[in-house]
Design an enzyme around this catalytic site. Structure first.
Site, short mmCIF file in Angstrom:
data_model
loop_
_atom_site.label_atom_id
_atom_site.label_comp_id
_atom_site.label_asym_id
_atom_site.label_seq_id
_atom_site.Cartn_x
_atom_site.Cartn_y
_atom_site.Cartn_z
CG HIS A 1 -5.27 3.68 1.17
ND1 HIS A 1 -4.83 2.44 0.79
CD2 HIS A 1 -6.59 3.69 0.88
CE1 HIS A 1 -5.82 1.73 0.29
NE2 HIS A 1 -6.91 2.47 0.33
CB SER B 1 -9.40 0.47 0.10
OG SER B 1 -8.80 0.58 -1.15
CG ASP C 1 -2.25 0.61 1.00
OD1 ASP C 1 -2.29 1.85 0.86
OD2 ASP C 1 -3.27 -0.10 0.98
CG ASN D 1 -13.89 1.52 -4.22
OD1 ASN D 1 -14.26 0.50 -3.66
ND2 ASN D 1 -12.79 2.15 -3.87
#
Length: 419
Positions: A180, A362, A147, A282
């Site tokens: 994130h 996520s 990530d 998404n």
């Protein structure tokens, strides 16, 4: 999750056609990084590490003599390298009999966007392995977070300080400048210490593998670098979470038919025993057109809108408008989705050292990563397919459907009571 393309959290474009002169003449795609390529070598006949090292080193030296500037070298999940070079050099390398494919490097981003009831709804608080009771007892497993990195100093996270890698900027440690990755990490394993939030697998050892920049974007080559690092440490890392993605498809042959180097790397990593959990994306579209979500070898996770941690659809919307206990209105769907997990208004650790709320697939995927860690903690040596089967086998159908689901299949909701 951040987003690679518009996946509302992380989109990552990885499937690429082999670079031949004919392909090189095709109009460039907007996600391609100009002048950057990923070169995959044919499997060397040498079975030992020394033979692999020699073959890769020779290929890298050859590239340098042709004027290529090598950024990443792959030895574990893949044999090859990523480099900056001219199209003519790329075409020359594509004709080399030792080269399997040359593909353009592509841009990637995190998949969070529609910004812990999730632990409650997944019933991790009833898991005997998680043993959530406010006492800091830690789950004995290792999870890589591929990530934006992880804040190593967050007081609610057990970050493995001796491990981790920065594939975005190798001269720096894999610290999170975006947020994130730290949020994802908290959902996986925030400490059961009576403060802040608790993760699905409390206290699990978190390995920061930074492949995205401070804006939540990155490249395929950096992602493969992260997979390569995880594969190198497959004797320690049981689970890897990838809350990112991009446009692409699964060729059904581990990327060997469509020269998808990332798919090949994941297949090789899974073969070494690492379970991968990934965000479905998404865009409220079919996940078959997103990678790594489309890959059969991973556990692809869609998002449930849940505002109160309970079934029944009685929760009132909090951080965003959606219908409680239903398929999230942004989540991707389709036959490639393996599980659904909470992904709306999820509270978790923030990059500032505190806590924040985010939404997206996520946020759903790391719930499943934590579940996989719980299973591996009590089933040492379990193969990735066995982990997937176990998670699906204990999943619940107790959520409202069809609501906004775009297909005719009701995915099983992550349920960890027996883990």
């Amino acid at each position: 999750m951040p987003k690679i393309f518009p996946v509302a959290l992380l989109a990552l474009v990885l499937a690429a056609a082999p670079l031949t002169p004919a392909v090189a003449k095709a109009p460039p795609q907007s996600d391609h990084v100009p002048g950057r390529y990923i070169v995959t070598l044919k499997d060397t006949a040498a079975a030992d590490a020394a033979g692999v090292e020699a073959a890769v080193n020779a290929a890298v030296e050859q590239a340098a003599t042709l004027g290529a500037d090598v950024q990443h070298v792959y030895r574990y999940a893949l044999q090859g390298y990523a480099a900056s070079m001219s199209p003519s050099v790329a075409a020359t390398l594509a004709d080399d009999p030792r080269v399997s494919s040359v593909e353009p490097d592509r841009r990637v981003q995190a998949t969070a966007q529609s910004v812990p009831t999730g632990v409650d709804r997944a019933e991790a608080d009833k898991s005997p392995t998680a043993a959530i009771d406010g006492v800091d007892t830690r789950v004995n497993a290792d999870v890589a977070v591929i990530d934006t990195g992880i804040n190593p100093n967050h007081p609610d996270l057990n970050v493995h300080r001796a491990g981790g890698k920065n594939c975005w900027l190798p001269i720096l440690p894999p610290s999170d400048w975006h947020g994130h990755g730290t949020h994802v990490a908290g959902t996986i394993g925030a400490l059961d210490n009576g403060t802040g939030v608790v993760g699905t697998a409390p206290g699990v050892r978190l390995w920061p593998v930074q492949v995205l920049d401070p804006l939540g974007s990155g490249t395929t080559s950096a992602v493969i670098c992260g997979i390569d690092y995880v594969t190198q440490h497959a004797d320690e890392i049981e689970v890897a979470n990838m809350s990112l993605g991009g446009a692409g498809t699964d060729d059904g042959n581990c990327g060997k038919s469509n020269n998808d180097a990332m798919h090949q790397a994941i297949c090789n990593s899974v073969a070494k025993g690492v379970t991968y959990t990934v965000a479905a994306g998404n865009d409220h579209a079919d996940a078959k057109n997103m990678i790594p979500a489309a890959y059969d070898e991973v556990i692809t996770v869609s998002a449930l809108a849940d505002f109160d941690g309970k079934p029944g659809g009685l929760g009132r919307p909090t951080c965003r408008n959606d219908q409680d206990d239903t398929f999230a209105d942004f989540s991707n769907y389709g036959s490639d989705v393996d599980l659904i997990a909470p992904g709306v208004c999820i509270r978790s650790t923030s990059n500032s050292g505190g806590y924040t709320t985010l939404s997206g697939t996520s946020m759903a995927a790391p719930h499943v990563a934590g579940g996989a860690a719980l299973y591996r903690a009590t089933h040492p040596g379990a193969l990735p397919q066995s982990v997937k089967t176990a998670l699906q086998g204990t999943g619940s159908l107790d959520w409202t459907w069809p609501s906004q689901d775009g297909d005719g299949t009701k995915e099983r909701l992550l349920r960890l009571t027996s883990f």
